[in-house]
Enzyme design. Structure first.
Site, short mmCIF file in Angstrom:
data_model
loop_
_atom_site.label_atom_id
_atom_site.label_comp_id
_atom_site.label_asym_id
_atom_site.label_seq_id
_atom_site.Cartn_x
_atom_site.Cartn_y
_atom_site.Cartn_z
N GLU A 19 0.86 -1.19 0.00
CA GLU A 19 0.00 0.00 0.00
C GLU A 19 0.90 1.24 0.00
O GLU A 19 1.91 1.26 0.69
CB GLU A 19 -0.84 -0.05 1.28
CG GLU A 19 -1.63 1.18 1.56
CD GLU A 19 -2.33 1.12 2.91
OE1 GLU A 19 -3.23 0.28 3.10
OE2 GLU A 19 -1.98 1.94 3.78
N THR A 50 -3.90 4.74 -0.78
CA THR A 50 -4.80 5.21 0.29
C THR A 50 -5.46 6.54 -0.10
O THR A 50 -5.03 7.23 -1.02
CB THR A 50 -4.03 5.44 1.61
OG1 THR A 50 -3.08 6.48 1.41
CG2 THR A 50 -3.34 4.19 2.09
N TYR A 143 -21.38 4.25 7.58
CA TYR A 143 -20.56 3.04 7.78
C TYR A 143 -20.07 2.50 6.43
O TYR A 143 -20.72 2.71 5.39
CB TYR A 143 -21.37 1.94 8.47
CG TYR A 143 -21.75 2.28 9.89
CD1 TYR A 143 -20.80 2.33 10.90
CD2 TYR A 143 -23.08 2.55 10.22
CE1 TYR A 143 -21.14 2.64 12.20
CE2 TYR A 143 -23.44 2.87 11.52
CZ TYR A 143 -22.46 2.91 12.51
OH TYR A 143 -22.81 3.22 13.80
N ASP A 192 -17.51 -6.89 16.51
CA ASP A 192 -16.83 -6.35 15.34
C ASP A 192 -16.83 -7.39 14.20
O ASP A 192 -17.02 -7.03 13.03
CB ASP A 192 -15.39 -6.00 15.74
CG ASP A 192 -14.80 -4.92 14.84
OD1 ASP A 192 -15.57 -4.13 14.26
OD2 ASP A 192 -13.56 -4.88 14.71
N GLN A 210 -6.06 -4.87 9.51
CA GLN A 210 -5.24 -3.87 10.16
C GLN A 210 -3.90 -4.53 10.50
O GLN A 210 -3.81 -5.76 10.62
CB GLN A 210 -5.96 -3.42 11.45
CG GLN A 210 -5.29 -2.33 12.24
CD GLN A 210 -5.07 -1.10 11.39
OE1 GLN A 210 -4.09 -1.05 10.62
NE2 GLN A 210 -5.96 -0.12 11.50
#
Ligand code: FAD
Length: 317
Positions: A19, A50, A143, A192, A210
């Site tokens: 990334e 990003t 969201y 989650d 993540q």
């Protein structure tokens, strides 16, 4: 080509991807190329770019400070197009709820479709610096799941205000974010994961995690995700520690734990050059174990510098 098709084509072999972040406004894209060039020998099938949220800046006008909202690192879709063109590699623009109205998102997706971009990473985005909690943008989505639904609708020719009968529909492959140590706002990992399952049911084709520094967290996350029926590829995100300050910065920003052995090794370093080496070695060990476990892709957070990612890729691929 879709990320999921790259994974299928790899036939069980682990792929390398990374990334990058767009340069600060006004800086040359050549800086970006200089950091991508050394990584191309590892044949990334896709590169993520990003998107940064807008932020407030204060401009001095004859002694009076003028507060303006601006995006410091614009150009995500343009960069995706230029990388795709220059390197003949797929690119994945990150698309955010925060800072974008639904209409702006639609236009961005239309641009991506015209540019032949087949993948998008659908994210909510974080709160702005001035906010304690994420505030949905007026006319935008609250969201990531709502953004995923918009992209899925567009894949079926359903635009915001019209349905278009066409043989040339977009067919975006959609990525979503997952959190092995749970998202910072989530009350529990179980809740989650339920949210992640909803994103997958809404149309997310794959998940990128993540960063984490203890592989056990990833393996446990995948186990729990599979147990509740999340059956899409779950790509681990790896970030090598690069400076001593990361020990203080990363846990509060990303709500992640650092293993004590890693902390001890970083603290024992005399300077950041030594820290960078510790980060590389830790990421190599992590990557080798994940690769041996058959993860589909090892996805590296490069933060604009490639020397450490290159050293890791050399040892792993
Ligand atoms: C791989 C990856 C790439 C990223 N790239 C970027 C980037 O380019 N730019 C950027 O600004 N940020 C980026 N981020 C950060 C991301 O935007 C933040 O972590 C953000 O806070 C959450 O985004 P999300 O898409 O996971 O949100 P969501 O999936 O919307 O989840 C946000 C929170 O809301 C909860 N939630 C979800 N749905 C509901 C619901 N219906 N009701 C109640 N609660 C709900 C979730 O449990 C979670 O706590 C990235 C993160 C990852 C992991």
């Amino acid at each position: 080509m879709k990320v999921t098709d790259h994974i299928k084509k790899a036939n069980g072999n682990t792929l390398f991807s990374f990334e990058i972040i767009p340069p600060v406004k006004g800086r040359s894209i050549q800086e970006l190329y200089n950091n991508i060039d050394p990584l191309m020998e590892f044949e990334p099938p896709f590169i993520d770019v990003t998107t940064s949220r807008e932020e407030y800046v204060y401009i001095d006008r004859d002694g009076l400070l003028d507060k303006k909202l601006t995006r410091m690192r614009p150009g995500t879709v343009g960069i995706c197009a230029s990388i795709k063109h220059k390197y003949d590699v797929d690119t994945v623009p990150h698309v955010l709820c925060g800072g974008f109205t639904k209409e702006e998102t639609e236009y961005l997706l239309v641009d991506c479709h015209y540019l032949g971009i087949d993948n998008v990473m659908a994210l909510r985005g974080d709160a702005m610096k001035e906010e304690k909690y994420f505030e949905p943008t007026k006319g935008g989505h609250p969201y990531a799941i709502d953004l995923i639904r918009q992209i899925q609708n567009l894949n079926c020719g359903e635009y915001l205000h019209e349905v278009v009968e066409t043989d040339h529909c977009a067919d975006f492959c959609i990525g979503a974010a997952g959190y092995p140590e749970k998202h910072l706002e989530a009350p529990s990992l179980k809740t989650d994961l339920k949210r992640l399952k909803e994103k997958v049911d809404a149309g997310a084709d794959y998940v990128v995690t993540q960063m984490f520094f203890d592989n056990k967290k990833y393996f446990e996350f995948v186990k729990q995700a599979r147990a509740i029926g999340i059956d899409v590829p779950i790509i681990p995100g790896i970030k090598p520690i690069a400076v001593k300050r990361h020990l203080q910065l990363l846990p509060p920003i990303f709500r992640i734990d650092l293993p004590q052995d890693l902390i001890d090794a970083v603290e024992a370093c005399k300077d950041n050059k030594a820290v960078r080496q510790v980060g590389i070695e830790w990421a190599i060990e992590q990557s080798k174990e994940l690769k041996a476990a058959g993860v589909p892709v090892l996805h590296y957070y490069s933060m604009g510098k490639s020397d450490n990612i290159k050293a890791i890729a050399k040892a792993v691929f």
